[in-house]
Enzyme design. Structure first.
Site, mmCIF file in Angstrom:
data_model
loop_
_atom_site.group_PDB
_atom_site.id
_atom_site.type_symbol
_atom_site.label_atom_id
_atom_site.label_comp_id
_atom_site.label_asym_id
_atom_site.label_seq_id
_atom_site.Cartn_x
_atom_site.Cartn_y
_atom_site.Cartn_z
ATOM 1 N N ASP A 35 0.907 24.598 36.428
ATOM 2 C CA ASP A 35 1.935 23.772 35.808
ATOM 3 C C ASP A 35 1.550 22.297 35.878
ATOM 4 O O ASP A 35 0.552 21.924 36.493
ATOM 5 C CB ASP A 35 3.309 24.021 36.444
ATOM 6 C CG ASP A 35 3.353 23.703 37.933
ATOM 7 O OD1 ASP A 35 2.720 22.714 38.346
ATOM 8 O OD2 ASP A 35 4.025 24.439 38.668
ATOM 9 N N LYS A 56 3.232 20.534 30.680
ATOM 10 C CA LYS A 56 3.231 19.247 31.394
ATOM 11 C C LYS A 56 4.196 18.330 30.668
ATOM 12 O O LYS A 56 4.062 18.109 29.457
ATOM 13 C CB LYS A 56 1.829 18.651 31.408
ATOM 14 C CG LYS A 56 1.695 17.395 32.268
ATOM 15 C CD LYS A 56 0.244 16.963 32.324
ATOM 16 C CE LYS A 56 0.064 15.710 33.158
ATOM 17 N NZ LYS A 56 0.348 15.929 34.571
ATOM 18 N N MET A 171 14.010 16.555 41.757
ATOM 19 C CA MET A 171 14.293 16.687 40.319
ATOM 20 C C MET A 171 15.602 16.012 39.924
ATOM 21 O O MET A 171 16.404 16.565 39.172
ATOM 22 C CB MET A 171 14.335 18.169 39.923
ATOM 23 C CG MET A 171 13.042 18.906 40.210
ATOM 24 S SD MET A 171 13.156 20.698 39.924
ATOM 25 C CE MET A 171 14.220 21.210 41.280
#
Length: 497
Positions: A35, A56, A171
């Site tokens: 990833d 990405k 996040m």
């Protein structure tokens, strides 16, 4: 049963923070699905594997989780060894359980390889211990981006606001106002010190210190402080001033292009890392054995009639000694022949093979050796072990002094044919600070590969001769090593950085 699928934590960014187990599993992989948060440099550990990027942010489509699972199963059912490379640790906000469920249902054996999760790395690299016996005896890892479609948050913001320790938010850039408002509404002090760490362990790592109620305005699109970002909330962030260390390294924040042949690049790259820089490896020259060993074999056969054997480089020593072994000889074959070496590394390479140089110039230059030998060269039989390309100054001076000189090519320096697109893009974006150039041949091929893109970085040359070669190409040289060693080259870069 031996695992077919390895779910590997790639760590926070710096490829050297991958675990030894992760590296070993990657080396045995046939396919690597990675990833965007896993550093693509890690893929060098699996050069023969198929590399599949599953997305990405800002650069390619992000695969859905069901697509990733289907791709893992497709390769695994074909009998391939699959490495699923994930940023950070596969057990922390990485959706690994969904992949494990699918593997269990398909009866495919797997292994989960831990990585360094971003919270731990961000704290260490920003000088913030996320626990401290005086300030925080507990830590909570919290997602700032819950599963879409939930009717209500699964997070107990009231409990988190009262949590007696450090909060670490993953996040949380695009939802910063949501979670900061939730914490403050639940009673968290708006003035709680907070640190925002972006791209931790990478050369452009950045940290913002602010209050909890200032976080949302610091993470707006206009701020350009974009993911990946970790937020650390709590009193421990006040320790950063005394515990910071990354910024104190002399090459901190500097990205340096290493253009040496692949088998020599890693030593220079390691030295750059030790000084806090970030090396990119893109060889401009490759070293290969000669196609025809006739001349090299003849020089070994004629050693009894050779007065002096000169080695011009560590590569020359390595290829010469390799050929000695192929012909069933060892260092004893050189008995009775004087040995000269140009450069400290050439001398050290000789010592590795049990050979001590009799003659070593003080300043690592072929010219100095020629001057040193001129008074005694007349009538001597001298063999120079060299590359396929290089200066003719040494043999020319020795011949002029009356020596019988035999030049023997022990290895080839060949140009790398194709530019690395990622390096070309980095030069264009000015994200490469320095380009190291260690020979005139390297200078010429670098310019052929990247042209005026080299003008977007500062150039560091190993010697005045190499610097002149760069200047003849219309390039500006910003640092020249003195003496002419890679160690000195890095010292000059440090002085100029």
């Amino acid at each position: 049963m031996k695992p077919t699928v390895y779910l590997i934590g790639a760590g926070p960014g710096d490829p050297e923070l991958l675990t030894l187990r992760g590296a070993r599993c990657l080396r045995g992989a046939d396919v690597v699905l990675y990833d965007g948060l896993s550093n693509a440099e890690i893929l060098a550990l699996a050069p023969a594997a198929e590399h599949i990027c599953v997305g990405k942010h800002g650069q390619s489509r992000i695969w859905r989780q069901d697509e990733i699972i289907a791709e893992i199963l497709r390769h695994a059912t074909l009998g391939k060894t699959v490495a699923r490379l994930k940023g950070g640790d596969p057990a922390v906000f990485a959706r690994t359980s969904e992949e494990v469920d699918a593997l269990n249902q398909a009866g495919i054996p797997f292994e989960i390889v831990p990585g360094i999760t971003a919270a731990l790395a961000a704290g260490s690299y920003a000088g913030i211990p996320i626990t401290d016996r005086r300030l925080a005896s507990a830590v909570a890892l919290v997602t700032g981006h819950e599963q879409p479609g939930k009717s209500e948050s699964a997070l107990d913001w009231d409990a988190l606001a009262r949590f007696p320790g450090t909060l670490v938010i993953y996040m949380g850039v695009t939802t910063a106002k949501v979670w900061t408002d939730a914490l403050i509404s639940a009673g968290k002090d708006p003035s709680t010190p907070t640190a925002l760490i972006r791209r931790c362990s990478l050369p452009d790592q950045a940290t913002i210190h602010c209050r909890l109620d200032e976080v949302a305005e610091r993470l707006t699109p206009a701020s350009q402080f974009r993911p990946p970002v970790i937020a650390i909330i709590g009193a421990v962030t006040t320790l950063a001033e005394s515990m910071r260390w990354v910024q104190h390294r002399p090459l901190h924040g500097q990205t340096i292009l290493v253009t040496r042949p692949a088998d020599q690049a890693e030593a220079l790259a390691d030295a750059i890392r030790d000084l806090g820089g970030y090396p990119l490896i893109a060889p401009a020259i490759a070293v290969k054995p000669v196609d025809d060993f006739t001349a090299l074999d003849r020089s070994i056969e004629n050693l009894d009639d050779t007065d002096l054997l000169i080695f011009c480089s560590a590569n020359g020593v390595e290829h010469y000694c390799r050929r000695l072994r192929d012909l069933k000889h060892d260092a004893r074959r050189l008995a009775g022949t004087s040995i000269a070496a140009i450069g400290k590394k050439t001398d050290l390479k000789l010592l590795e093979h049990g050979i001590r140089a009799d003659i070593l110039p003080d300043d690592y230059r072929a010219t100095s050796l020629a001057n040193q030998l001129q008074s005694s060269a007349a009538g001597q039989s001298i063999t120079i072990i060299r590359a396929s390309r290089g200066s003719d100054e040494l043999p020319s001076k020795l011949k002029s002094a009356g020596a019988r000189v035999d030049e023997v090519v022990a290895y080839q320096n060949v140009d790398v044919d194709t530019a690395d697109p990622s390096i070309a893009a980095a030069l264009a974006d000015r994200t490469i600070d320095w380009v190291t150039v260690t020979s005139t041949a390297t200078a010429k091929n670098l310019y052929r590969l990247y042209g005026d893109g080299l003008k977007q970085a500062r150039l560091a040359a190993i010697s005045p001769v190499t610097a002149s070669g760069l200047e003849e190409l219309g390039l500006t040289v910003h640092a020249v090593a003195d003496p002419y060693t890679t160690e000195s080259l890095l010292q000059e870069i440090v002085k100029q950085s």
